[in-house]
Design a protein around this motif. Sequence first.
Motif, mmCIF file in Angstrom:
data_model
loop_
_atom_site.group_PDB
_atom_site.id
_atom_site.type_symbol
_atom_site.label_atom_id
_atom_site.label_comp_id
_atom_site.label_asym_id
_atom_site.label_seq_id
_atom_site.Cartn_x
_atom_site.Cartn_y
_atom_site.Cartn_z
ATOM 1 N N LEU A 1 -7.321 -0.470 -0.333
ATOM 2 C CA LEU A 1 -7.242 0.573 0.696
ATOM 3 C C LEU A 1 -8.591 0.714 1.386
ATOM 4 N N TYR A 2 -9.644 0.629 0.605
ATOM 5 C CA TYR A 2 -11.011 0.690 1.150
ATOM 6 C C TYR A 2 -11.261 -0.455 2.126
ATOM 7 N N ARG B 1 -6.341 3.461 6.882
ATOM 8 C CA ARG B 1 -7.006 3.988 5.683
ATOM 9 C C ARG B 1 -6.735 5.471 5.524
ATOM 10 N N TYR C 1 -5.061 7.548 2.531
ATOM 11 C CA TYR C 1 -5.801 8.599 1.832
ATOM 12 C C TYR C 1 -5.065 9.924 1.924
ATOM 13 N N ARG D 1 0.840 -1.198 0.000
ATOM 14 C CA ARG D 1 0.000 0.000 0.000
ATOM 15 C C ARG D 1 0.874 1.246 0.000
ATOM 16 N N ARG E 1 -15.932 4.635 4.392
ATOM 17 C CA ARG E 1 -14.616 4.010 4.264
ATOM 18 C C ARG E 1 -13.873 4.400 2.989
#
Length: 444
Positions: free
Chosen positions: A248-249, A257, A261, A96, A295
């Motif tokens: 990621l969601y 998260r 973001y 990620r 989310r």
Amino acid sequence: MSKASLIKPRERDVIMQALRAGVVPKLGLRHIQVGRAREVEELIKDVDRVADDGATIRFVIGDYGAGKTFFLNLIRLIALERRLVVMSADLAPSRRLHATDGQARSLFNELARNTSTRTKPEGGALTSIVERFVGDTLVQAKKEGTDIEDAIQQKLSRLRDLVSGFDFATVLTRYTKAYDAGDEEQKTAALRWLRAEYSTRTEARAALGVRDIIDDERVYDYLKLYGAFVRLAGYGGLLVLLDEMVNLYKLTSAQARNSNYEQLLRILNDVLQGGASGIGFLMGGTPEFLMDTRRGLYSYSALQSRLAENRFAQGGLVDLSGPVLRLQSLTPEDLYILLTNIRNVFAGGDPARHLVPDDALMAFMKHCSLKIGDAYFRTPRNTVTAFVNLLSVLEQNPGAQWQTLLDGVEVASATAEEAEGPDVPAAGSAQGVKGGDELTAFKL
């Protein structure tokens, strides 16, 4: 029929095997693409903007099986043809954009390993990019009679002004000296560093004498460095493709998260405000990943305000200039052309070898519509897989009739659970075909 219209056997086999397995083929996308001309035209402008030392970012949004992976791969091939370097990776629980336990470094490592150029479109091009830069620098130094280290330092001077640029330039200098001296051990050490394979600064310092490594905190900074470096190496710029952003969601930790973001917001702001150059980002995700206010990206207010749709683009009007690009469903005409293209690829480009007539295509579409309704326009993966399986049975059983086989074909409607299946799912039979990993809407 001219030889130019024939499809190479290897290309034909790769396409058919991929379609039957429910995944995107690595070769021959031009043989099966249909529609979406305006979206492709818009992203070609993005590619040209990157090549002109600009920067872009797009979120390609579509349902499971709606065509994100195919679309990303098509733009990837266009970027390669226009002499851009492409780095690509799928996000996953272990990969990620932001992390504290190596997951972001793992993503960078995957991007580095999946680095492609026009001459190496299937990845593994990082070494050749570095050696092109080094080779050109050594030739220039010897031609001008200058010291090798002075020549490399001069070429890398613009990198040193960027965040983390000093160590990046130091590693490239080490590689250049090792290349000139034939020191394979030092070359390997430098490439390991460039691929983010060092997990500790101590190990990197012992091998290369550098103070830092590519770690979780500076992934975006190093992507910007790569964007500048590939231009020094003679390429047009860098395109970064990130698929499966829905992972990621799916992060269960709200803090994790939001951290990811926040990193996306940093990239978005940097690109939109002119803080980046020679680099583009193309990210594929689902509507939930974008619009879920609990989310998704819309749960982060700063991202929601920047990614909100143009309110004037209603009643059939579209605006393709914003950072969000939504993939629309197939039309019946698109699907008919797609099936026609698949039939042609299956026959190796020879119309005389078509296994079914045009009537069979219409009958197959009607069959799918009756079985699963308009879902086969939104997510036609299973429909495509079933059609390829039908052609396979006809090819291997010359006496079989398509009309008889069609009555026994069952096409399941794609579900999110199916779309989240294994990377290479088992191909189904002509009866009871099930979906696999995300294929495409083929609307391109």
